[in-house]
Design a protein around this motif. Structure first.
Motif, PDB file in Angstrom:
ATOM      1  N   ILE A   1       0.859  -1.177   0.000  1.00 47.08           N
ATOM      2  CA  ILE A   1       0.000   0.000   0.000  1.00 47.08           C
ATOM      3  C   ILE A   1       0.898   1.230   0.000  1.00 47.08           C
ATOM      4  O   ILE A   1       1.850   1.312   0.772  1.00 47.08           O
ATOM      5  CB  ILE A   1      -0.911   0.034   1.246  1.00 47.08           C
ATOM      6  CG1 ILE A   1      -1.807  -1.193   1.308  1.00 47.08           C
ATOM      7  CG2 ILE A   1      -1.722   1.326   1.301  1.00 47.08           C
ATOM      8  CD1 ILE A   1      -2.821  -1.284   0.205  1.00 47.08           C
ATOM      9  N   ARG A   2       0.591   2.174  -0.856  1.00 49.76           N
ATOM     10  CA  ARG A   2       1.331   3.429  -0.922  1.00 49.76           C
ATOM     11  C   ARG A   2       0.341   4.577  -1.029  1.00 49.76           C
ATOM     12  O   ARG A   2      -0.771   4.422  -1.534  1.00 49.76           O
ATOM     13  CB  ARG A   2       2.281   3.469  -2.122  1.00 49.76           C
ATOM     14  CG  ARG A   2       3.359   2.401  -2.096  1.00 49.76           C
ATOM     15  CD  ARG A   2       4.367   2.672  -0.992  1.00 49.76           C
ATOM     16  NE  ARG A   2       5.448   1.718  -1.009  1.00 49.76           N
ATOM     17  CZ  ARG A   2       5.495   0.615  -0.279  1.00 49.76           C
ATOM     18  NH1 ARG A   2       4.500   0.305   0.519  1.00 49.76           N
ATOM     19  NH2 ARG A   2       6.526  -0.191  -0.333  1.00 49.76           N
ATOM     20  N   TYR A   3       0.768   5.722  -0.549  1.00 54.36           N
ATOM     21  CA  TYR A   3      -0.018   6.950  -0.637  1.00 54.36           C
ATOM     22  C   TYR A   3       0.785   7.979  -1.422  1.00 54.36           C
ATOM     23  O   TYR A   3       1.974   8.160  -1.152  1.00 54.36           O
ATOM     24  CB  TYR A   3      -0.313   7.513   0.763  1.00 54.36           C
ATOM     25  CG  TYR A   3      -1.241   6.663   1.579  1.00 54.36           C
ATOM     26  CD1 TYR A   3      -2.611   6.886   1.554  1.00 54.36           C
ATOM     27  CD2 TYR A   3      -0.764   5.634   2.377  1.00 54.36           C
ATOM     28  CE1 TYR A   3      -3.473   6.108   2.307  1.00 54.36           C
ATOM     29  CE2 TYR A   3      -1.619   4.850   3.130  1.00 54.36           C
ATOM     30  CZ  TYR A   3      -2.966   5.093   3.092  1.00 54.36           C
ATOM     31  OH  TYR A   3      -3.820   4.326   3.831  1.00 54.36           O
ATOM     32  N   ARG A   4       0.155   8.629  -2.386  1.00 56.53           N
ATOM     33  CA  ARG A   4       0.808   9.720  -3.093  1.00 56.53           C
ATOM     34  C   ARG A   4       0.784  10.946  -2.178  1.00 56.53           C
ATOM     35  O   ARG A   4      -0.262  11.307  -1.650  1.00 56.53           O
ATOM     36  CB  ARG A   4       0.085  10.046  -4.386  1.00 56.53           C
ATOM     37  CG  ARG A   4       0.280   9.025  -5.464  1.00 56.53           C
ATOM     38  CD  ARG A   4      -0.274   9.556  -6.793  1.00 56.53           C
ATOM     39  NE  ARG A   4      -0.036   8.604  -7.832  1.00 56.53           N
ATOM     40  CZ  ARG A   4      -0.956   7.741  -8.286  1.00 56.53           C
ATOM     41  NH1 ARG A   4      -2.169   7.772  -7.802  1.00 56.53           N
ATOM     42  NH2 ARG A   4      -0.649   6.891  -9.226  1.00 56.53           N
ATOM     43  N   LYS A   5       1.925  11.584  -2.027  1.00 58.00           N
ATOM     44  CA  LYS A   5       2.003  12.743  -1.145  1.00 58.00           C
ATOM     45  C   LYS A   5       1.055  13.843  -1.623  1.00 58.00           C
ATOM     46  O   LYS A   5       0.373  14.463  -0.809  1.00 58.00           O
ATOM     47  CB  LYS A   5       3.438  13.257  -1.078  1.00 58.00           C
ATOM     48  CG  LYS A   5       3.605  14.361  -0.073  1.00 58.00           C
ATOM     49  CD  LYS A   5       5.041  14.668   0.215  1.00 58.00           C
ATOM     50  CE  LYS A   5       5.084  15.730   1.311  1.00 58.00           C
ATOM     51  NZ  LYS A   5       6.381  15.885   1.867  1.00 58.00           N
ATOM     52  N   ALA A   6       0.986  14.075  -2.905  1.00 58.85           N
ATOM     53  CA  ALA A   6       0.095  15.108  -3.443  1.00 58.85           C
ATOM     54  C   ALA A   6      -1.372  14.775  -3.145  1.00 58.85           C
ATOM     55  O   ALA A   6      -2.172  15.669  -2.843  1.00 58.85           O
ATOM     56  CB  ALA A   6       0.302  15.263  -4.945  1.00 58.85           C
ATOM     57  N   ALA A   7      -1.722  13.490  -3.198  1.00 58.77           N
ATOM     58  CA  ALA A   7      -3.100  13.077  -2.908  1.00 58.77           C
ATOM     59  C   ALA A   7      -3.428  13.292  -1.434  1.00 58.77           C
ATOM     60  O   ALA A   7      -4.551  13.682  -1.098  1.00 58.77           O
ATOM     61  CB  ALA A   7      -3.311  11.613  -3.296  1.00 58.77           C
TER      62      ALA A   7
END
Length: 114
Positions: A42-48
């Motif tokens: 699982i990863r999260y985009r910093k911009a998102a």
């Protein structure tokens, strides 16, 4: 995508001030910040995450402007309550209003009267 900064759940939790387990719960409940699944990771985009936080932002003046007027003859004044503890984690304040389980299914009156 070469310039996209991807964060692991631990990093996203630190970035948002929300517990790692809360992020996992929100993923399971299909709410919270958008995430990317790469295989089993699982990863999260910093911009998102930043956009999600902006979408959750609440202007206190709007809350007061939209509050119902007090009953006739009442001396009660409506006011915003400060956070219980200035050192409280963000999940008790800012982010809970957007997607946290503490506000799920509760009306605005219930949220402001507690």
């Amino acid at each position: 995508m070469a310039n996209t900064i991807m964060l692991m759940p631990e990093q996203a939790a630190m970035e948002t001030g929300v517990a790692k387990q809360t992020l996992a719960d929100w993923r399971h409940q299909q709410k919270g910040p958008p995430f990317v699944r790469i295989g089993r990771s699982i990863r999260y985009r910093k911009a998102a995450l930043e956009q999600w936080a902006q979408d959750c932002e609440i202007d206190p003046a709007e809350i007061l402007a939209n509050a119902p007027p007090p009953p006739a003859g009442s001396r009660r004044r409506y006011r915003l309550r400060p956070a219980r503890d200035s050192n409280a984690p963000l999940e008790q304040g800012f982010f809970m209003g957007c997607a946290g389980p503490a506000t799920a299914g509760r009306s605005q009156n219930e949220l402001t009267s507690s």
